[in-house]
Design an enzyme around this catalytic site. Structure first.
Site, short mmCIF file in Angstrom:
data_model
loop_
_atom_site.label_atom_id
_atom_site.label_comp_id
_atom_site.label_asym_id
_atom_site.label_seq_id
_atom_site.Cartn_x
_atom_site.Cartn_y
_atom_site.Cartn_z
N ALA A 140 64.81 65.66 27.57
CA ALA A 140 64.70 64.65 26.30
C ALA A 140 64.93 62.79 26.54
CB ALA A 140 65.40 65.61 25.02
N HIS A 142 70.21 44.62 27.27
CA HIS A 142 69.03 45.49 26.71
C HIS A 142 69.33 45.71 25.23
CE1 HIS A 142 70.18 46.00 31.30
NE2 HIS A 142 68.67 47.07 31.46
N LYS A 172 71.40 51.46 24.63
CA LYS A 172 72.72 51.70 26.26
C LYS A 172 74.37 51.45 26.08
CE LYS A 172 73.38 48.83 30.45
NZ LYS A 172 72.44 51.18 31.38
N1 LIG Z 1 67.98 53.07 37.68
C1 LIG Z 1 67.46 52.55 36.94
O1 LIG Z 1 66.78 52.64 36.82
C2 LIG Z 1 67.64 53.17 35.20
C3 LIG Z 1 68.40 53.74 35.08
N2 LIG Z 1 68.87 53.73 34.07
C4 LIG Z 1 70.25 55.21 33.17
O2 LIG Z 1 69.67 55.94 32.82
C5 LIG Z 1 70.46 56.59 31.80
C6 LIG Z 1 69.61 57.08 30.72
O3 LIG Z 1 69.26 56.52 29.93
P1 LIG Z 1 68.84 56.25 28.89
O4 LIG Z 1 67.50 57.84 29.56
O5 LIG Z 1 68.24 55.09 28.56
O6 LIG Z 1 70.06 57.54 28.26
P2 LIG Z 1 69.58 58.31 26.91
O7 LIG Z 1 70.77 58.45 25.75
O8 LIG Z 1 68.20 57.95 26.13
O9 LIG Z 1 69.28 59.99 28.21
C7 LIG Z 1 70.63 59.73 28.40
C8 LIG Z 1 70.25 61.95 28.62
O10 LIG Z 1 71.07 62.30 29.85
C9 LIG Z 1 71.88 63.06 28.80
N3 LIG Z 1 73.27 63.35 28.77
C10 LIG Z 1 74.12 62.22 28.65
N4 LIG Z 1 74.86 62.59 29.04
C11 LIG Z 1 75.21 64.10 28.91
C12 LIG Z 1 76.39 64.91 29.32
N5 LIG Z 1 77.53 64.85 29.46
N6 LIG Z 1 75.63 66.23 30.02
C13 LIG Z 1 74.23 66.41 29.77
N7 LIG Z 1 73.34 65.72 29.64
C14 LIG Z 1 73.55 64.33 29.03
C15 LIG Z 1 72.07 63.76 26.99
O11 LIG Z 1 71.12 64.77 26.68
P3 LIG Z 1 70.83 64.46 24.91
O12 LIG Z 1 69.26 64.67 24.48
O13 LIG Z 1 71.14 66.54 24.57
O14 LIG Z 1 71.77 63.73 24.62
C16 LIG Z 1 69.99 62.90 27.09
O15 LIG Z 1 69.27 63.23 27.29
C17 LIG Z 1 71.43 55.74 31.72
O16 LIG Z 1 72.98 55.64 32.57
C18 LIG Z 1 70.77 54.01 32.30
O17 LIG Z 1 71.44 53.42 32.63
C19 LIG Z 1 68.21 53.14 32.72
C20 LIG Z 1 66.78 52.84 33.09
C21 LIG Z 1 66.43 52.76 34.94
O1 LIG Z 2 70.15 51.87 30.74
C1 LIG Z 2 68.64 50.96 31.07
O2 LIG Z 2 67.94 50.69 30.11
C2 LIG Z 2 68.93 50.48 31.74
N1 LIG Z 2 70.15 51.35 32.85
C3 LIG Z 2 69.75 50.68 34.32
C4 LIG Z 2 71.54 49.39 34.20
O3 LIG Z 2 71.69 49.81 33.99
O4 LIG Z 2 71.20 48.29 35.19
C5 LIG Z 2 68.86 49.41 34.47
C6 LIG Z 2 67.69 49.24 33.75
O5 LIG Z 2 68.10 47.74 33.16
C7 LIG Z 2 67.73 49.66 31.74
#
Ligand SMILES: NC(=O)C1=CN([C@@H]2O[C@H](COP(=O)(O)OP(=O)(O)OC[C@H]3O[C@@H](n4cnc5c(N)ncnc54)[C@H](OP(=O)(O)O)[C@@H]3O)[C@@H](O)[C@H]2O)C=CC1
Ligand SMILES: O=C(O)C1=N[C@H](C(=O)O)C[C@H](O)C1
Length: 255
Positions: free
Chosen positions: A10, A146, A150
């Site tokens: 989610a 960002h 974040k």
């Molecule tokens: N490598 C890439 O290309 C990218 C990486 N990212 C990274 O991905 C990660 C998630 O980003 P984003 O989707 O924006 O974040 P969100 O906060 O929108 O979503 C995080 C999700 O992880 C869950 N979560 C967080 N902590 C825990 C925990 N301790 N145990 C279980 N579930 C947990 C949350 O659950 P709940 O709904 O219960 O809060 C939620 O479903 C970040 O680290 C971000 O930097 C993001 C975009 C691109």
């Molecule tokens: O949290 C985000 O949104 C993103 N996280 C990744 C990062 O920490 O580099 C990748 C992207 O920039 C989006």
């Protein structure tokens, strides 16, 4: 057809991954989320995270795609390692212990970690390495921008770019995070700046400054679909591979 499990279903990225999976007809064996989710997402029922290990054992997907937080990513990696399911993680913000735990999991299963699954950022990394080598005296400053939700700073991508730069320029030993007050620049530093505003999907700029010229290399993410598509490409590539530590360049080069 590859069968995946999705964590953080989610979350911003979890939802994007489920939407991208539906678009490309990847089968989602199951999806989990920490907070309860009442309605299916992109047609997939979302189960409680507590049931992850049992669901993994029951469904035996080809790979798990994880975008959550550093602590949960390590827990998911341990569960994947336990029964030999491949893990693709885009989660950022790991400390050294977290990274070590992921690497330990990769001794038992295939783990692919990338701080950014955009192909444009992969190209940016190569361009930055070349520009850094070509301008050995330049002052280098990195700025990432960002959305306001974040959690980690600087971004995982920023840290990856800093590692890339420092591999080429060993003299740039100090990362200076922002400046305030009396703060003259020294020749051995890289300035690092993290901005948070609105719903910006992600922007990274590397500025190389010399005498009478500057070079600026910038990547802007239009939306999160680029990250989800890259992660699914990585999961399709990783499925069935032997235990080990893999990166996104191997996916791109393998196509
Ligand atoms: N490598 C890439 O290309 C990218 C990486 N990212 C990274 O991905 C990660 C998630 O980003 P984003 O989707 O924006 O974040 P969100 O906060 O929108 O979503 C995080 C999700 O992880 C869950 N979560 C967080 N902590 C825990 C925990 N301790 N145990 C279980 N579930 C947990 C949350 O659950 P709940 O709904 O219960 O809060 C939620 O479903 C970040 O680290 C971000 O930097 C993001 C975009 C691109
Ligand atoms: O949290 C985000 O949104 C993103 N996280 C990744 C990062 O920490 O580099 C990748 C992207 O920039 C989006």
């Amino acid at each position: 057809m590859v069968r995946l499990a999705v964590t953080g279903a989610a979350g911003r990225m979890g939802q994007e991954v489920l939407a991208a999976a539906a678009d490309r007809e990847v089968e989602v064996a199951f999806a989990v989320n920490r907070s309860p989710v009442a309605e299916p997402i992109a047609g997939v029922d979302v189960q409680p995270t507590d049931e992850f290990a049992a669901l993994l054992a029951d469904h035996q997907p080809d790979a798990v795609v994880d975008f959550t937080g550093p602590d949960s990513a390590v827990d998911y990696a341990d569960a994947c390692a336990e029964i030999g399911v491949a893990l693709v993680t885009g989660t950022t913000g790991f400390d050294e212990a977290g990274l070590a735990a992921l690497k330990a999991a990769s001794e038992s299963t295939a783990v692919l970690k990338a701080s950014n699954f955009s192909r444009g950022v992969a190209a940016l990394r190569l361009a930055v390495q070349e520009a850094t080598a070509a301008l050995p005296d330049a002052d280098i400053e990195l700025t990432e921008t960002h959305h306001n939700a974040k959690r980690d700073a600087p971004s995982g991508t920023a840290k990856t770019l800093l590692d890339d730069i420092q591999e080429v320029r060993e003299d740039l030993s100090e990362r200076v995070h922002g400046r305030e007050g009396e703060a003259p620049r020294s020749t051995d530093e890289i300035g690092v700046h993290a901005r948070r505003a609105g719903d910006i999907a992600g922007k990274h700029e590397v500025l190389l400054g010399g005498s009478n010229e500057t070079l600026s290399l910038t990547h802007r993410a239009g939306d999160r679909s680029i990250f989800a598509d890259g992660a699914l490409d990585a999961a399709e590539w990783l499925a069935g591979r032997e235990a080990g530590w893999y990166d996104f360049f191997e996916v791109i080069e393998g196509e």
